[in-house]
Design an enzyme around this catalytic site. Structure first.
Site, PDB file in Angstrom:
ATOM      1  N   TYR A  78       1.422  -5.315   1.047  1.00  0.00           N
ATOM      2  CA  TYR A  78       2.409  -6.364   0.761  1.00  0.00           C
ATOM      3  C   TYR A  78       1.714  -7.627   0.280  1.00  0.00           C
ATOM      4  O   TYR A  78       0.524  -7.835   0.504  1.00  0.00           O
ATOM      5  CB  TYR A  78       3.257  -6.667   1.998  1.00  0.00           C
ATOM      6  N   ARG A  97      -5.315  -9.651  -5.447  1.00  0.00           N
ATOM      7  CA  ARG A  97      -5.520  -9.053  -4.124  1.00  0.00           C
ATOM      8  C   ARG A  97      -4.677  -7.795  -3.969  1.00  0.00           C
ATOM      9  O   ARG A  97      -5.109  -6.819  -3.350  1.00  0.00           O
ATOM     10  CB  ARG A  97      -5.186 -10.061  -3.024  1.00  0.00           C
ATOM     11  N   ARG A 146       7.801  14.613   6.742  1.00  0.00           N
ATOM     12  CA  ARG A 146       6.764  13.751   7.320  1.00  0.00           C
ATOM     13  C   ARG A 146       5.487  14.559   7.475  1.00  0.00           C
ATOM     14  O   ARG A 146       5.471  15.572   8.180  1.00  0.00           O
ATOM     15  CB  ARG A 146       7.222  13.208   8.675  1.00  0.00           C
ATOM     16  N   LYS A 193      -4.526  -5.905   2.508  1.00  0.00           N
ATOM     17  CA  LYS A 193      -3.271  -6.568   2.895  1.00  0.00           C
ATOM     18  C   LYS A 193      -2.244  -5.497   3.296  1.00  0.00           C
ATOM     19  O   LYS A 193      -1.221  -5.291   2.668  1.00  0.00           O
ATOM     20  CB  LYS A 193      -2.773  -7.400   1.717  1.00  0.00           C
TER      21      LYS A 193
END
Length: 199
Positions: A78, A97, A146, A193
């Site tokens: 993010y 970034r 999953r 991040k």
């Protein structure tokens, strides 16, 4: 609303609305309209536009799959860019970034950084954002189930939305905040991040 009030009175057996009740109903509606007109900020929040995987949609309609790996594994990156007077601040550094972070976890961006900036600016315009932030998140996307292994041939998820915040005049910006330092026990790659912020 007044028609509903009249209908409700008919349903409970009243043959005709009382004049004073009708007058009060219309007066209440007039007050509500004046209040709404005087609070454009709240109206803007209700009508806020978000970006989800190629589409600009009302925030209340913005959805991602429950199988999205950002939700299941925090498998995502993010960035949050500040907006002052309708302009992105230091956004090039955020996008640099972003590129580095997704590269570190082998996550392909679904759009170029140039296109991402276009979307950010479009959201600012659509939401009439003057001061606040643009949040963006990119995840590895949603597979058919999953599984820990990285999925193949799954398009990454890209979402963005704006938030109103008076950054310059915030009390903490004027007075500062107290801080202490502690070891970060989450993991050793704090340069990435990641959306996984729980300690």
């Amino acid at each position: 609303a007044s028609s509903l009030a009249l209908l409700a009175m008919t349903e409970v057996g009243l043959n005709a609305p009382r004049p004073e009740f009708v007058d009060q109903t219309f007066n209440n509606l007039r007050i509500l309209r004046i209040a709404a007109a005087s609070q454009p900020y709240r109206r803007a929040r209700l009508e806020q536009i978000a970006y989800v995987n190629g589409s600009f949609v009302p925030m209340v309609e913005a959805k991602v799959s429950i199988l999205d790996r950002g939700f299941l594994f925090a498998d995502g990156i993010y960035e949050v860019a500040a907006v002052l007077e309708g302009r992105l601040i230091d956004n090039a550094s955020h996008l640099a970034r972003l590129e580095r972070s997704v590269g570190e976890i082998a996550l392909a961006l679904p759009e170029t950084t140039e296109r991402i900036q276009e979307i950010q600016k479009e959201l600012i315009a659509r939401n009439n954002l003057v001061n606040g932030m643009v949040y963006l998140e990119v995840t590895r996307g949603a597979d058919t189930g999953r599984d820990f292994a990285f999925p193949k041939d799954v398009k990454p998820t890209l979402i963005m939305f704006t938030s109103v915040k008076d950054i310059v005049n915030a009390p903490s910006a004027k007075s500062g905040i107290g801080v202490i330092t502690l070891p970060d026990i989450r993991w050793t790659r704090r340069d990435i991040k990641s959306v996984a912020l729980l300690a």
